[in-house]
Design a protein around this motif. Structure first.
Motif, short mmCIF file in Angstrom:
data_model
loop_
_atom_site.label_atom_id
_atom_site.label_comp_id
_atom_site.label_asym_id
_atom_site.label_seq_id
_atom_site.Cartn_x
_atom_site.Cartn_y
_atom_site.Cartn_z
N LEU A 1 23.20 11.30 43.28
CA LEU A 1 23.87 9.61 43.56
C LEU A 1 22.90 8.69 42.92
N VAL A 2 21.17 9.15 42.69
CA VAL A 2 20.53 7.80 41.81
C VAL A 2 20.35 8.18 40.65
N ILE A 3 20.99 9.07 39.55
CA ILE A 3 21.08 9.73 38.33
C ILE A 3 22.41 9.12 38.15
N PHE A 4 23.47 9.26 38.93
CA PHE A 4 24.61 8.88 38.48
C PHE A 4 25.25 7.77 38.67
N THR A 5 25.14 7.00 39.63
CA THR A 5 24.44 5.27 39.74
C THR A 5 23.54 4.43 38.74
N VAL A 6 22.13 4.55 38.99
CA VAL A 6 21.16 4.25 37.57
C VAL A 6 22.39 4.03 36.57
N VAL A 7 22.73 6.11 35.54
CA VAL A 7 23.20 5.63 34.27
C VAL A 7 24.80 4.09 34.88
N ALA A 8 25.06 4.71 35.56
CA ALA A 8 26.74 4.45 35.82
C ALA A 8 26.51 2.80 35.81
N HIS A 9 25.61 1.85 36.53
CA HIS A 9 25.65 0.48 37.12
C HIS A 9 24.71 0.64 35.73
N GLY A 10 23.78 0.73 35.22
CA GLY A 10 23.16 0.21 34.13
C GLY A 10 23.34 -0.08 33.17
N PHE A 11 24.40 0.07 32.49
CA PHE A 11 25.08 0.54 31.29
C PHE A 11 26.38 -0.68 31.48
N SER A 12 27.05 -0.84 32.99
CA SER A 12 28.35 -1.07 32.46
C SER A 12 27.86 -2.96 33.18
N ILE A 13 26.90 -2.87 33.98
CA ILE A 13 26.66 -4.36 34.50
C ILE A 13 27.43 -5.58 33.56
N SER A 14 26.37 -5.59 32.73
CA SER A 14 27.16 -6.55 31.31
C SER A 14 27.77 -6.75 31.28
N TRP A 15 28.59 -5.35 30.74
CA TRP A 15 29.94 -5.31 30.23
C TRP A 15 31.13 -5.93 31.05
N LEU A 16 30.93 -5.48 32.28
CA LEU A 16 31.61 -5.69 33.15
C LEU A 16 32.01 -7.04 33.89
N ALA A 17 30.50 -7.43 34.05
CA ALA A 17 29.79 -8.70 33.99
C ALA A 17 30.99 -10.44 33.15
N LYS A 18 30.24 -9.49 31.83
CA LYS A 18 31.25 -10.21 31.11
C LYS A 18 32.72 -10.06 30.85
N LYS A 19 33.01 -9.32 31.71
CA LYS A 19 34.82 -8.76 31.58
C LYS A 19 35.43 -9.46 32.49
N LEU A 20 34.80 -9.97 34.13
CA LEU A 20 35.27 -10.74 35.22
C LEU A 20 34.29 -12.46 35.17
N GLY A 21 34.02 -12.43 33.86
CA GLY A 21 33.42 -14.24 33.52
C GLY A 21 32.30 -14.35 34.06
N LEU A 22 31.71 -13.75 34.66
CA LEU A 22 30.10 -13.65 36.03
C LEU A 22 29.49 -13.40 34.79
N SER A 23 28.85 -13.37 33.67
CA SER A 23 27.75 -13.47 32.67
C SER A 23 27.48 -14.70 32.23
N MET A 24 26.44 -15.31 32.59
CA MET A 24 25.89 -16.66 31.55
C MET A 24 25.17 -15.51 30.18
N GLU A 25 25.14 -14.38 29.56
CA GLU A 25 25.10 -14.34 28.38
C GLU A 25 25.70 -15.12 27.37
N GLY A 26 25.39 -15.35 25.92
CA GLY A 26 26.08 -16.19 24.98
C GLY A 26 25.03 -16.40 24.31
N THR A 27 25.34 -17.58 23.50
CA THR A 27 23.84 -18.35 22.44
C THR A 27 22.38 -19.04 23.73
N PRO A 28 21.64 -18.29 22.50
CA PRO A 28 20.67 -19.00 23.64
C PRO A 28 20.37 -20.37 24.03
#
Length: 621
Positions: A374-401
């Motif tokens: 559970l630790v390894i699967f969630t760490v890998v899945a959520h670690g790689f997907s959180i930024s992508w999903l946040a951007k898709k949902l419009g919940l990310s503050m990333e962009g031009t500094p």
């Protein structure tokens, strides 16, 4: 084989911090890199064996480290953050945790094949996320404030609740399966939990009172807090296993809400210590995994259990518990997906695996493999997907500094306007409504308030801004702002206008050595920059091309030109300073403050070219 225990300690710390650096350098999830490094160094290559080599010290070291990490996380839980978020956080931490416990236990029984007793113990434990895995993800992803605060509060509050639920489930099982049931143990469990919470509150109040009354000198404050945290954790944990986590959480929240000024100074120090501890402990835990356990992880029933926990149990518990709250569907979707398990799940499951097997539950030997899966699967899945999903949902503050400018005056407003035309997010902060008149008139986003006030800390969202410029008329205030915000923004991203004045003979030397880097050049204090604008200096953009290189630009520019900042085609922004080592290349845009004669000559040349072209066209006709 490692030569000595000292060498292994050094290697664990080196691998942990090295993993953090690699993650930062290549913008990868830190917890994924740490997990991969630990697995490589331990069960795969056999370089280190922390559990075996540390011996009896292994469990106490990890327990104390978890206590300090959890305390540091709870030290950030100010109730002022709960404005508009109290209801969803309360629901997720209570109703959501209960739903996740029941559904997780049913999944563990029917899918993983665990007995009811073991399933309910592990179901309670697996509701935890925790600061060890949530904080690195939040640093990485730049979420908008609402979902970030919900994930942070849930991770820290539910951590001790999950451990206590596991203990509670075990006590209930022991009570129900005993030949002569005795409710004394259950009463003791609840009494110990209440004692742990009260003891943590008393420790927080006590150390806070000593700080406020000056009974502890500044140089002893951080060591004193560390000692009291360990005391608080150990006393509660000795009375009832796992209640120590509840105790240190209560202590941290108590201190966070007492309004003690020195707590903010210690918070930065403890954040640094927590990064070190998280790095080391994650390496130790993953490196201690046996190869047989690693093989077990990929069995069909364990993989099926993990997938159901990730895709059914977690989202369902979040959506059901937040019905009727202010959270939007997108926020629920993000929070319902992000639930990586970390150090608390690993350490507590190891304890219960031993206790349950000693009590005759042979299927408890699966707990270690189940937890690591559970630790390894969630760490890998959520670690790689959180930024992508946040951007898709419009919940990310990333962009031009973005750039946060403290101080509203003629120069800063013109600088902000220049940044805006380059599509760089910018905000001007000033405590004077009169000085902000210039920003309001120019249409520049602004915030009315003191940058150093507590109210600004909770009302101003600084997430979109990667750079901070202190550009008020008060050099001491600029230095203080830079010193305060260097831990948050990083030393390379905090600037102040030059404190030097042409009519002073070095009296500003003290101020110049405090705080951030000097912006542009020490020859240009605030009054000179404003004077240049009054003399007609203009902001000029020059893009370097193959036919007009940086060397050509240097030959053509006026000696009085002030270099301001550099924009890369990638969107990277770099402010000029005396420490700047970057050499502009083709495609970069240089923004400078140019003398009016230079700009007039450029305009005159353009007019002459247009006139010449017009004459040629007339002759051709």
């Amino acid at each position: 084989m490692v030569p000595s225990l000292l060498f292994e300690v050094m290697l664990v710390l080196l691998l942990g911090i090295g993993s953090q650096w690699v993650a930062w350098r290549y913008r990868l999830p830190a917890i994924v890199i740490m997990a991969a490094t630990g697995l490589l160094a331990g069960p795969i290559l056999g370089i280190i064996h922390p559990e075996e080599n540390f011996g009896a010290l292994y469990s106490p070291i990890i327990s104390v480290a978890v206590a300090i990490i959890l305390f540091e996380g709870s030290l950030n839980l100010s109730f002022k953050e709960l404005r508009g978020l109290g209801k969803p956080i309360f629901r997720i931490s209570t109703v959501g945790a209960f739903i996740a416990w029941i559904l997780g236990s049913l999944t563990a029984h029917y899918i993983a094949g665990l007995s009811w007793a073991v399933a309910f113990v592990i179901g309670g434990l697996f509701i935890v996320t925790g600061p060890t895995v949530i904080m690195p993800l939040l640093r990485q992803s730049k979420l908008k404030p609402r979902p970030a605060k919900v994930l942070k509060w849930e991770g820290i509050i539910v951590d001790p609740i999950g451990a206590l639920l596991a203990v509670f489930a075990f006590e209930i099982i022991t009570f129900m399966t005993a030949e002569n049931p005795d409710g004394t143990l259950l009463v003791l469990f609840f009494a110990a939990s209440i004692f742990a919470a009260i003891f943590g509150w008393l420790c927080g109040k006590g150390i806070g009172w000593m700080f406020e009354t000056g009974h502890i000198p500044e140089f002893l404050k951080s060591p004193a807090v560390f000692v009291v945290v360990i005391l608080c954790f150990t006393v509660a944990d000795e009375i009832m296993h796992e209640t120590g986590l509840l105790s240190v959480t209560a202590m941290g929240i108590t201190l966070a809400n007492m309004g003690i000024s020195s707590i903010s100074d210690m918070r930065h120090f403890k954040e640094n210590v927590s990064v070190l501890l998280i790095s080391a402990i994650f390496i130790m835990l993953t490196a201690s995994l046996e190869r047989e356990t690693l093989y077990q992880i990929f069995s069909p029933n364990i993989i099926g259990y993990v997938l159901l926990m990730m895709f059914i149990v977690r989202p369902l518990s979040i959506f059901l518990s937040t019905i009727g709250t202010e959270m939007t569907f997108r926020e629920k979707a993000l929070v319902g997906w992000i639930a990586p398990r970390g150090i608390v799940a690993l350490t507590v499951s190891g304890y219960f695996a031993t206790v349950l097997m000693a009590s005759g539950y042979e299927d408890a030997d699966l707990l270690t493999a189940l937890t690591f899966a559970l630790v390894i699967f969630t760490v890998v899945a959520h670690g790689f997907s959180i930024s992508w999903l946040a951007k898709k949902l419009g919940l990310s503050m990333e962009g031009t500094p973005g750039v946060l400018i403290v101080g509203s005056n003629q120069f800063t407003v013109r600088l902000a306007n220049s940044l805006q035309t380059s599509d760089v997010p910018v905000l001007i902060v000033d405590s004077s409504w009169e000085r902000l008149r210039l920003a309001r008139k120019a249409g520049i986003p602004f915030y009315h308030g003191s940058m150093l006030s507590e109210q600004t800390e909770y009302n101003l969202d600084t997430m979109p801004y990667d750079y901070l410029i202190a550009a008020t008329d008060d050099n001491a205030y600029n230095a203080l702002i830079c010193t305060t915000f260097i831990p948050e923004y990083g030393r390379m991203n905090v600037f102040k206008v030059s404190p030097y004045r042409p009519y002073e003979d070095g009296s500003s030397a003290m101020v110049s050595k405090v705080g951030g880097r000097i912006l542009f050049d020490k020859k240009f204090p605030m009054e000179i920059l404003n004077d240049k604008l009054n003399e007609g200096y203009v902001f000029r953009k020059t893009t370097l091309r193959e036919r007009f290189t940086y060397q050509d630009y240097l030959k053509e520019k006026d000696e009085a030109t002030v270099f301001l900042y550099l924009l890369r085609p990638s969107g990277m922004l770099k402010f000029y300073s005396e420490e700047m080592r970057t050499v502009p290349t083709i495609g970069d845009t240089i923004i400078s403050l140019t003398p009016p004669n230079k700009e007039k000559a450029k305009i005159q040349a353009k007019l002459e070219n247009q006139r010449a072209n017009s004459n040629n066209n007339n002759q051709n006709k």
